[in-house]
Design a protein around this motif. Structure first.
Motif, PDB file in Angstrom:
ATOM      1  N   GLN A 215       0.838  -1.197   0.000  1.00  0.00           N
ATOM      2  CA  GLN A 215       0.000   0.000   0.000  1.00  0.00           C
ATOM      3  C   GLN A 215       0.878   1.254   0.000  1.00  0.00           C
ATOM      4  OE1 GLN A 215      -2.673   0.713   3.360  1.00  0.00           O
ATOM      5  NE2 GLN A 215      -4.131   1.691   1.974  1.00  0.00           N
ATOM      6  N   ALA A 230       4.223  -3.261   3.230  1.00  0.00           N
ATOM      7  CA  ALA A 230       4.010  -4.645   2.796  1.00  0.00           C
ATOM      8  C   ALA A 230       2.933  -5.280   3.667  1.00  0.00           C
ATOM      9  CB  ALA A 230       5.314  -5.433   2.921  1.00  0.00           C
ATOM     10  N   GLU A 407      -3.105   6.789   9.134  1.00  0.00           N
ATOM     11  CA  GLU A 407      -3.526   5.552   8.468  1.00  0.00           C
ATOM     12  C   GLU A 407      -5.021   5.588   8.189  1.00  0.00           C
ATOM     13  OE1 GLU A 407      -1.600   1.609   9.679  1.00  0.00           O
ATOM     14  OE2 GLU A 407      -2.209   2.546  11.548  1.00  0.00           O
TER      15      GLU A 407
HETATM   16  P1  C2E Z   1      -1.891  -2.636   9.895  1.00  0.00           P
HETATM   17  O1  C2E Z   1      -0.417  -2.847  10.047  1.00  0.00           O
HETATM   18  O2  C2E Z   1      -2.502  -1.559  10.710  1.00  0.00           O
HETATM   19  O3  C2E Z   1      -2.150  -2.419   8.365  1.00  0.00           O
HETATM   20  C1  C2E Z   1      -3.051  -1.492   7.851  1.00  0.00           C
HETATM   21  C2  C2E Z   1      -4.355  -2.140   7.535  1.00  0.00           C
HETATM   22  O4  C2E Z   1      -5.312  -1.153   7.195  1.00  0.00           O
HETATM   23  C3  C2E Z   1      -4.248  -3.068   6.327  1.00  0.00           C
HETATM   24  O5  C2E Z   1      -5.154  -4.125   6.557  1.00  0.00           O
HETATM   25  C4  C2E Z   1      -4.770  -2.173   5.200  1.00  0.00           C
HETATM   26  O6  C2E Z   1      -5.264  -2.888   4.102  1.00  0.00           O
HETATM   27  C5  C2E Z   1      -5.860  -1.419   5.922  1.00  0.00           C
HETATM   28  N1  C2E Z   1      -6.155  -0.123   5.312  1.00  0.00           N
HETATM   29  C6  C2E Z   1      -5.307   0.707   4.685  1.00  0.00           C
HETATM   30  N2  C2E Z   1      -5.937   1.836   4.283  1.00  0.00           N
HETATM   31  C7  C2E Z   1      -7.216   1.735   4.701  1.00  0.00           C
HETATM   32  C8  C2E Z   1      -8.381   2.588   4.576  1.00  0.00           C
HETATM   33  O7  C2E Z   1      -8.340   3.686   4.059  1.00  0.00           O
HETATM   34  N3  C2E Z   1      -9.525   2.131   5.138  1.00  0.00           N
HETATM   35  C9  C2E Z   1      -9.607   0.921   5.743  1.00  0.00           C
HETATM   36  N4  C2E Z   1     -10.774   0.548   6.226  1.00  0.00           N
HETATM   37  N5  C2E Z   1      -8.542   0.095   5.857  1.00  0.00           N
HETATM   38  C10 C2E Z   1      -7.364   0.498   5.336  1.00  0.00           C
HETATM   39  P2  C2E Z   1      -4.771  -5.618   6.271  1.00  0.00           P
HETATM   40  O8  C2E Z   1      -3.933  -5.743   5.057  1.00  0.00           O
HETATM   41  O9  C2E Z   1      -6.035  -6.374   6.346  1.00  0.00           O
HETATM   42  O10 C2E Z   1      -3.854  -6.017   7.499  1.00  0.00           O
HETATM   43  C11 C2E Z   1      -4.377  -6.101   8.760  1.00  0.00           C
HETATM   44  C12 C2E Z   1      -3.310  -6.237   9.785  1.00  0.00           C
HETATM   45  O11 C2E Z   1      -2.646  -7.494   9.697  1.00  0.00           O
HETATM   46  C13 C2E Z   1      -2.217  -5.201   9.686  1.00  0.00           C
HETATM   47  O12 C2E Z   1      -2.653  -4.004  10.255  1.00  0.00           O
HETATM   48  C14 C2E Z   1      -1.112  -5.874  10.455  1.00  0.00           C
HETATM   49  O13 C2E Z   1      -1.295  -5.707  11.836  1.00  0.00           O
HETATM   50  C15 C2E Z   1      -1.311  -7.330  10.112  1.00  0.00           C
HETATM   51  N6  C2E Z   1      -0.404  -7.688   9.010  1.00  0.00           N
HETATM   52  C16 C2E Z   1      -0.599  -7.592   7.688  1.00  0.00           C
HETATM   53  N7  C2E Z   1       0.481  -8.012   7.007  1.00  0.00           N
HETATM   54  C17 C2E Z   1       1.385  -8.367   7.933  1.00  0.00           C
HETATM   55  C18 C2E Z   1       2.710  -8.888   7.869  1.00  0.00           C
HETATM   56  O14 C2E Z   1       3.305  -9.064   6.798  1.00  0.00           O
HETATM   57  N8  C2E Z   1       3.337  -9.166   9.061  1.00  0.00           N
HETATM   58  C19 C2E Z   1       2.725  -8.940  10.262  1.00  0.00           C
HETATM   59  N9  C2E Z   1       3.416  -9.225  11.387  1.00  0.00           N
HETATM   60  N10 C2E Z   1       1.493  -8.448  10.355  1.00  0.00           N
HETATM   61  C20 C2E Z   1       0.823  -8.160   9.205  1.00  0.00           C
END
Ligand code: C2E
Ligand code: CA
Ligand code: CA
Length: 451
Positions: A215, A230, A407
Motif C-alpha cells: 500500500q 508490505a 492511516e
Molecule cells: P496494519 O499494520 O494496521 O495495516 C493497515 C491495515 O489497514 C491493512 O489491513 C490495510 O489494508 C488497511 N487499510 C489501509 N488503508 C485503509 C483505509 O483507508 N480504510 C480501511 N478501512 N482500511 C485500510 P490488512 O492488510 O487487512 O492487514 C491487517 C493487519 O494485519 C495489519 O494491520 C497488520 O497488523 C497485520 N499484518 C498484515 N500483514 C502483515 C505482515 O506481513 N506481518 C505482520 N506481522 N502483520 C501483518
C-alpha cells in the motif's frame, strides 16, 4: 530408645513426610499447589456429593514468552514468583490456588455461587495480574487471559472440567488476550476448526501460497509516493481470502511466525530493491514485525544478513511494530530498537493511539515514525477532541523529529484536516488501496521517469 531420641525420630519422620508431600504436591518454584495436587482436589470436589457448585479459573499470563526471551529464565522465574504470591493471597478455606505449569495457574473456588459471580471473581483476579511488577530496574505490565468453567453445568469429570477451562482460556487468547471467557459448548468444535486451519496455514506456507501486497504512502503536501507498506495476503482454496490479522495471530500461536516473518522480510526487501534499481527516486518499504519476531534471539543479525544478501541499504527499510506493553516496559525492547536505529533502519510505532500507547513513549523510544491509528482518523471530521489529539501528537512528535503518518485516510475532508494539522504522510484508500507489486512498479514508472 530414650524419650528425646523418640522425639527426634518422630520429628525427623514428620519432616520427611512433609518433604515427600511437598515434592509430590507442591510446585518448587512458587510453593503453590502443583498440577497433580490441584487435579486431585478437583476430582475430589467432583465426586463429593455434598458439593453444590464450584468454579475453576484457568489463567495464563499473556506474552510471557517474551519476558523469558528478552530477559532470560531467571527474571522470568522471579516474575512467576511475584504473580504466585499475589494469587496466594486469594487462598481461603474455599479457594485453592495452584501453578499448573510454566505461566499457567489454576484457581478452584468451592461453593462459588452463580456463574455471574464466578465471572466477576475472575475479573478481579485479572486485575491483580495487571498491577505493575517491579524487579530491580525492570518494570513489567503484564496481562492475563482466563478461562472459566462452572460445576455442575460444564464437564463430565474433574479432568474434563480442566480441559474445558483450558479451551475457554484458549478462547480468551484468540479473541485478543487480556480477557475472561466462560466455557461454551461450541468451543470443542471451534478448537477442531482452529487445528484444521493451522494445518492449512502450514501447508500453504510450504506451497508458497502467501504473497505480499503493497500500500503506497504519500507525502501529505506534495502527494508524491514515499514508500509502501508490505501486507501479507493469502487466498486459500478452502477458506477464501484470509484476514491477515487471523493469519498472523495463528502463525504466532503455531510458532510459525519466525519463519514466516523471515520470508516476509526477504520478499519485501527484494521487492523494494528491484523497484529502486529502476528509478533515481528511491522509496522505502514498511514491514510489520511481530513482537515475538522482534524478541527472538538473533533477529537483528538475521535482518542484516537479509539486506546484505540482497544489497539493500537499511535506510529503505522501516520496521513497524505495535505499541504493546513490551515496548514500554522492557528495557530489552528499547535496546533492540536502539540497535536497529543505529544500524540505519527506520522504526514506526503502528496503530498509535490504541491500547497502551502514550506520548511518554516518545521520550524513551528512538522511533522515526508514528502511525496514527485509523480509529482517530475516522473521528477527526466530526470529533473536535480527536482533532486536538492529533494536533498534540503531531506537535510532540515533530519536536523529536519523528514523522507522523495517518492511516486509513478514506475521504478528502479527512485528508484536508490532516494536512492542516501538519501530518507528514498519508496512507489510506483515499490515495490508494494495497496493490500488487506490478501495480506499484507501474505507479513508479508513471511518476518517475527512468534515470
Ligand atoms: P496494519 O499494520 O494496521 O495495516 C493497515 C491495515 O489497514 C491493512 O489491513 C490495510 O489494508 C488497511 N487499510 C489501509 N488503508 C485503509 C483505509 O483507508 N480504510 C480501511 N478501512 N482500511 C485500510 P490488512 O492488510 O487487512 O492487514 C491487517 C493487519 O494485519 C495489519 O494491520 C497488520 O497488523 C497485520 N499484518 C498484515 N500483514 C502483515 C505482515 O506481513 N506481518 C505482520 N506481522 N502483520 C501483518
Ligand atoms: Ca502496519
Ligand atoms: Ca496500523
Amino acid at each position: 530408645m530414650g524419650k528425646d531420641e523418640i522425639a527426634t525420630t518422630v520429628h525427623f519422620y514428620n519432616a520427611m513426610v512433609k518433604r515427600t508431600y511437598d515434592l509430590v504436591y507442591k510446585d518448587p518454584l512458587s510453593g503453590l499447589a502443583n498440577r497433580s495436587s490441584i487435579t486431585n482436589h478437583i476430582e475430589g470436589l467432583y465426586s463429593d456429593e455434598t458439593c453444590q457448585n464450584f468454579g475453576i479459573l484457568f489463567l495464563d499470563i499473556d506474552d510471557f514468552r517474551v519476558v523469558n526471551d528478552a530477559y532470560g529464565h531467571e527474571v522470568g522465574d522471579r516474575v512467576i514468583v511475584i504473580i504466585s504470591n499475589r494469587l496466594r493471597e486469594l487462598t481461603t478455606d474455599q479457594i485453592e490456588v495452584a501453578r499448573f505449569g510454566g505461566d499457567e495457574f489454576i484457581i478452584v473456588i468451592q461453593d462459588c455461587g452463580t456463574i455471574a459471580s464466578l465471572e466477576s471473581f475472575a475479573e478481579a483476579v485479572k486485575d491483580e495480574i495487571v498491577k505493575t511488577i517491579v524487579i530491580g530496574e525492570l518494570q513489567f505490565n503484564l496481562n492475563a487471559s482466563i478461562g472459566v468453567v462452572h460445576y455442575p453445568e460444564h464437564g463430565i469429570s474433574g479432568s474434563d472440567l480442566i480441559k474445558k477451562a483450558d479451551m475457554a482460556l484458549n478462547k480468551s487468547k484468540l479473541s485478543g488476550k487480556n480477557k475472561v471467557s466462560l466455557y461454551e459448548m461450541s468451543f470443542m468444535a471451534e478448537l477442531e476448526d482452529t487445528m484444521e486451519f493451522q494445518k492449512a496455514i502450514l501447508k500453504a506456507f510450504k506451497n508458497n501460497e502467501f504473497y505480499l501486497n503493497y500500500q503506497p504512502l504519500y507525502h501529505a503536501k506534495t502527494q508524491t509516493i514515499l514508500g509502501v507498506e508490505a501486507l501479507i495476503r493469502w487466498h486459500s482454496a478452502s477458506y477464501g481470502q484470509v484476514s491477515p490479522f487471523k493469519l498472523i495471530q495463528n502463525a504466532e500461536e503455531m510458532g510459525l511466525i519466525i519463519e514466516l516473518g523471515d520470508w516476509i522480510l526477504k520478499e519485501a526487501c527484494q521487492f523494494i530493491y528491484e523497484i529502486n534499481k529502476e528509478h533515481e527516486q528511491k522509496i522505502k518499504v514498511s514491514i510489520n514485525i511481530s513482537m515475538i519476531q522482534l524478541f527472538n534471539k538473533g533477529f537483528t543479525k538475521q535482518l542484516v544478513s537479509i539486506i546484505e544478501d540482497i544489497g539493500l541499504s537499511p535506510e529503505y527499510v522501516i520496521l513497524e511494530m505495535t505499541e504493546t506493553i513490551m515496548i514500554e516496559s522492557l528495557q530489552r525492547g528499547i535496546s533492540i530498537i536502539e540497535e536497529l536505529v543505529e544500524l540505519g533502519f527506520g522504526i514506526a510505532i503502528d496503530d498509535f493511539g490504541t491500547g497502551y500507547s502514550s506520548l511518554s513513549y516518545l521520550k524513551h523510544l528512538p522511533v522515526t515514525e508514528l502511525k496514527i491509528d485509523r480509529a482517530f482518523v475516522n473521528g477527526i471530521v466530526h470529533n473536535s477532541f480527536d482533532q486536538k489529539l492529533i494536533n498534540a501528537i503531531v506537535t510532540v512528535a515533530h519536536e523529536k523529529g519523528i514523522h507522523v503518518v495517518a492511516e486509513g485516510v478514506e475521504y478528502e475532508n479527512q485528508y484536508h484536516i490532516l494536512l492542516r494539522e501538519e501530518v507528514d504522510i498519508i496512507q489510506g484508500y483515499y490515495f490508494s488501496k494495497p496493490l500488487s507489486g506490478n501495480q506499484i512498479a507501474q505507479i513508479m514508472k508513471a511518476e518517475y521517469k527512468k534515470p
